[in-house]
Write a protein that holds these residues in place. Structure first.
Motif, PDB file in Angstrom:
ATOM      1  N   VAL A 142      59.379  23.655  33.455  1.00  0.00           N
ATOM      2  CA  VAL A 142      58.114  23.582  33.947  1.00  0.00           C
ATOM      3  C   VAL A 142      57.183  22.649  33.289  1.00  0.00           C
ATOM      4  O   VAL A 142      56.216  22.081  33.898  1.00  0.00           O
ATOM      5  CB  VAL A 142      57.366  24.848  34.227  1.00  0.00           C
ATOM      6  CG1 VAL A 142      58.187  25.667  34.934  1.00  0.00           C
ATOM      7  CG2 VAL A 142      56.947  25.548  32.839  1.00  0.00           C
TER       8      VAL A 142
ATOM      9  N   PHE B 137      54.255  29.075  31.270  1.00  0.00           N
ATOM     10  CA  PHE B 137      54.361  28.782  32.644  1.00  0.00           C
ATOM     11  C   PHE B 137      52.748  28.094  32.935  1.00  0.00           C
ATOM     12  O   PHE B 137      52.761  27.783  34.395  1.00  0.00           O
ATOM     13  CB  PHE B 137      54.453  30.092  33.296  1.00  0.00           C
ATOM     14  CG  PHE B 137      55.982  30.729  32.968  1.00  0.00           C
ATOM     15  CD1 PHE B 137      56.729  29.751  32.492  1.00  0.00           C
ATOM     16  CD2 PHE B 137      56.269  31.730  33.330  1.00  0.00           C
ATOM     17  CE1 PHE B 137      58.242  30.310  32.273  1.00  0.00           C
ATOM     18  CE2 PHE B 137      57.279  32.560  33.198  1.00  0.00           C
ATOM     19  CZ  PHE B 137      58.308  31.498  32.524  1.00  0.00           C
TER      20      PHE B 137
ATOM     21  N   SER C   4      57.048  28.956  39.208  1.00  0.00           N
ATOM     22  CA  SER C   4      57.583  29.621  37.747  1.00  0.00           C
ATOM     23  C   SER C   4      58.686  30.769  38.260  1.00  0.00           C
ATOM     24  O   SER C   4      59.771  30.833  37.807  1.00  0.00           O
ATOM     25  CB  SER C   4      56.672  30.081  37.018  1.00  0.00           C
ATOM     26  OG  SER C   4      55.790  28.920  36.574  1.00  0.00           O
TER      27      SER C   4
END
Length: 201
Positions: A118, A58, A66
């Motif tokens: 991400v 993350f 996240s």
């Protein structure tokens, strides 16, 4: 009605509640009453010489993004799992035990999926930081973590009218605590962090 019944029934209702909180947060953020980086300084991740799984997956995006993705993906997986397995969950205590297991499984599955999602988002947040790396040197900062070591630490710095959260390092432990002021003197390209020292004045 079947959709509403599913999302407001255990175990999916747990993620539905969290998703409503997330939607409320982003609505407030869009109105300008919340900062997407507001939780960065409150979370301490121990490095111990190497990045944790959370950092590797993350890192590079605000924690709020996240967490939002984890909850959204968990909700989607839980919804479809609930639809597929609702007839085998049983009743009474068995229903809640199996439902809790499904809920935990959905959460675990959402973590690697979020890490994948991400990755393409990192460049949008890293580009802003890269453009101002050298300009941070010489600025004062406020420590945002309970300590700063050679492997861990974060601080807030005011730059061009905005407050930014950056990674800071200090070779001398116990020099800083949360709320202390420091001076940024160097940027460490290898660790992508700033060297912070006690202000000489």
């Amino acid at each position: 009605m079947d959709f509403l019944n599913t999302i407001f029934t255990f175990p999916t209702v747990v993620f539905t509640t969290l998703l409503l909180v997330v939607i409320g947060f982003w609505f407030i953020a869009l109105l300008g009453f919340a900062d997407i980086d507001m939780f960065e300084g409150d979370v301490e991740i121990e490095a111990d010489g190497s990045d944790s799984l959370f950092q590797m997956g993350f890192g590079g995006v605000p924690l709020t993004i996240s967490i939002s993705l984890v909850i959204l993906i968990s909700w989607v997986i839980s919804f479809y799992s609930h639809q597929l397995f609702e007839y085998v969950l049983g009743e009474g205590v068995v229903f809640y035990l199996l439902g809790a297991a499904v809920m935990f499984g959905c959460f675990v599955l959402s973590i690697p999926l979020t890490a994948i999602l991400v990755k393409p988002l990192r460049r949008f947040f890293e580009s802003k930081e890269t453009a101002s790396k050298n300009e941070f040197i010489g600025l004062e900062c406020v420590i945002a973590t309970s300590r700063v070591t050679g492997n861990f630490g974060q601080a807030k710095v005011q730059f061009q009218g905005t407050e930014q959260l950056i990674e800071v390092r200090c070779e001398e432990e116990n020099e800083f605590k949360i709320g202390d002021s420091g001076l940024l003197i160097e940027h460490d390209e290898l660790r992508n962090s700033y060297v912070v020292v006690v202000k000489p004045w």
